[in-house]
Design an enzyme around this catalytic site. Sequence first.
Site, PDB file in Angstrom:
ATOM      1  N   LYS A   1      27.511   5.309  36.634  1.00  0.00           N
ATOM      2  CA  LYS A   1      26.160   5.217  36.089  1.00  0.00           C
ATOM      3  C   LYS A   1      25.477   6.578  36.120  1.00  0.00           C
ATOM      4  CE  LYS A   1      25.852   0.336  37.268  1.00  0.00           C
ATOM      5  NZ  LYS A   1      25.404  -0.722  38.195  1.00  0.00           N
TER       6      LYS A   1
ATOM      7  N   GLN B   1      21.667  -1.321  43.428  1.00  0.00           N
ATOM      8  CA  GLN B   1      23.058  -1.754  43.247  1.00  0.00           C
ATOM      9  C   GLN B   1      23.351  -2.987  44.096  1.00  0.00           C
ATOM     10  OE1 GLN B   1      25.308  -0.373  41.007  1.00  0.00           O
ATOM     11  NE2 GLN B   1      26.624  -2.073  41.560  1.00  0.00           N
TER      12      GLN B   1
ATOM     13  N   ASP C   1      17.575  -3.248  35.354  1.00  0.00           N
ATOM     14  CA  ASP C   1      18.664  -4.235  35.435  1.00  0.00           C
ATOM     15  C   ASP C   1      18.199  -5.587  34.882  1.00  0.00           C
ATOM     16  OD1 ASP C   1      21.174  -3.492  36.112  1.00  0.00           O
ATOM     17  OD2 ASP C   1      20.917  -3.691  38.286  1.00  0.00           O
TER      18      ASP C   1
END
Length: 299
Positions: A59, A103, A126
């Site tokens: 990422k 994460q 997200d």
Amino acid sequence: MSATSSKTIILEGAPTAKSIIEDLSIKIKEYTAAGKRKPALAVFLVGNDHASEVYIKNKIRACGDVGIKSQLQHYANNTDQFQIMKALAKLNGDDTIDGILVQLPLPSHLSTEEILNAIAPDKDVDGLHPYNLGLLFAGRKGLQPCTPKGIMALLADYKIPIAGKHAVVIGRSNLVGKPIAALLLQQNATVTICHSKTNNLPAICKEADILVVAVGQKQLVDKNWIKPGACIIDVGIHRQTDDQGKAKIVGDVLFDDVKSIAGYITPVPGGVGKMTVAMLMANTVFAYEQHLGVGASFM
Ligand code: NAD
């Protein structure tokens, strides 16, 4: 798009993801040439899970390709909830940060729900905050979870017809199963959601024109579950070692077996995973445009 000997189309994520990354990079160059700041993404990693570290590396590399500034906040495994909440509150109030990514999975002593709820919805790249999930299920514009959004972009790029088709989704997580079902429904598919308590799962899957498999069970789906010519989207990621001791990544679908009967299939690796990262970049740029007041409003 590449065709195998059996005429099955392999839905490669890499070319689609690359073209999305290139378009985003051009956009950022135009903004910065006009005197605007660069977009910025803050990434939270708690603990030392190997797979999470690999995902974060990919990422952060993609941020570099697009022209997004990234900052990694890496916390020890025993970091407490209060510290994470404090750090999130600081980033929520920082006008130079456009996106915040935590994460997953988090260590079990932390409340994932409380942490995801604490991210400002306009920075929730997200798309897992209840506000953004609400917009998604209402069919309204907002930050959408990256993997489902990436699957839809892949289907669009390969011009897979969706309206009127029967889509079967195996898996009902907030991360993949539920949001991909909502997105397919919005594009007029008839959607069946299956899960661990579903009866006659192979028979239901065999009726699918589009089958999205997000179960987290290594190579669960074989060709006996597949309608000939169907489009198979394999979301699963599993690391395993082959007979020669070489590390290998496989999905939730038995690829070679299913490929012999499917019309379209995503490879693992190289399918959905590439799209997930590209969509994280797209969401960060979307959030940035909202913050600069140059994109279409959704809040
Ligand atoms: P999850 O564990 O949260 O959800 C799995 C779902 O599958 C559950 O809803 C469960 O009911 C269902 N399920 C489990 N076993 C089943 C069975 N035997 N039959 C039918 N249904 C069953 O997982 P998730 O977060 O949705 O992820 C699913 C998979 O996708 C995992 O392998 C994960 O690593 C992978 N993943 C990949 C990407 C990517 O970018 N490619 C992104 C997210 C997740």
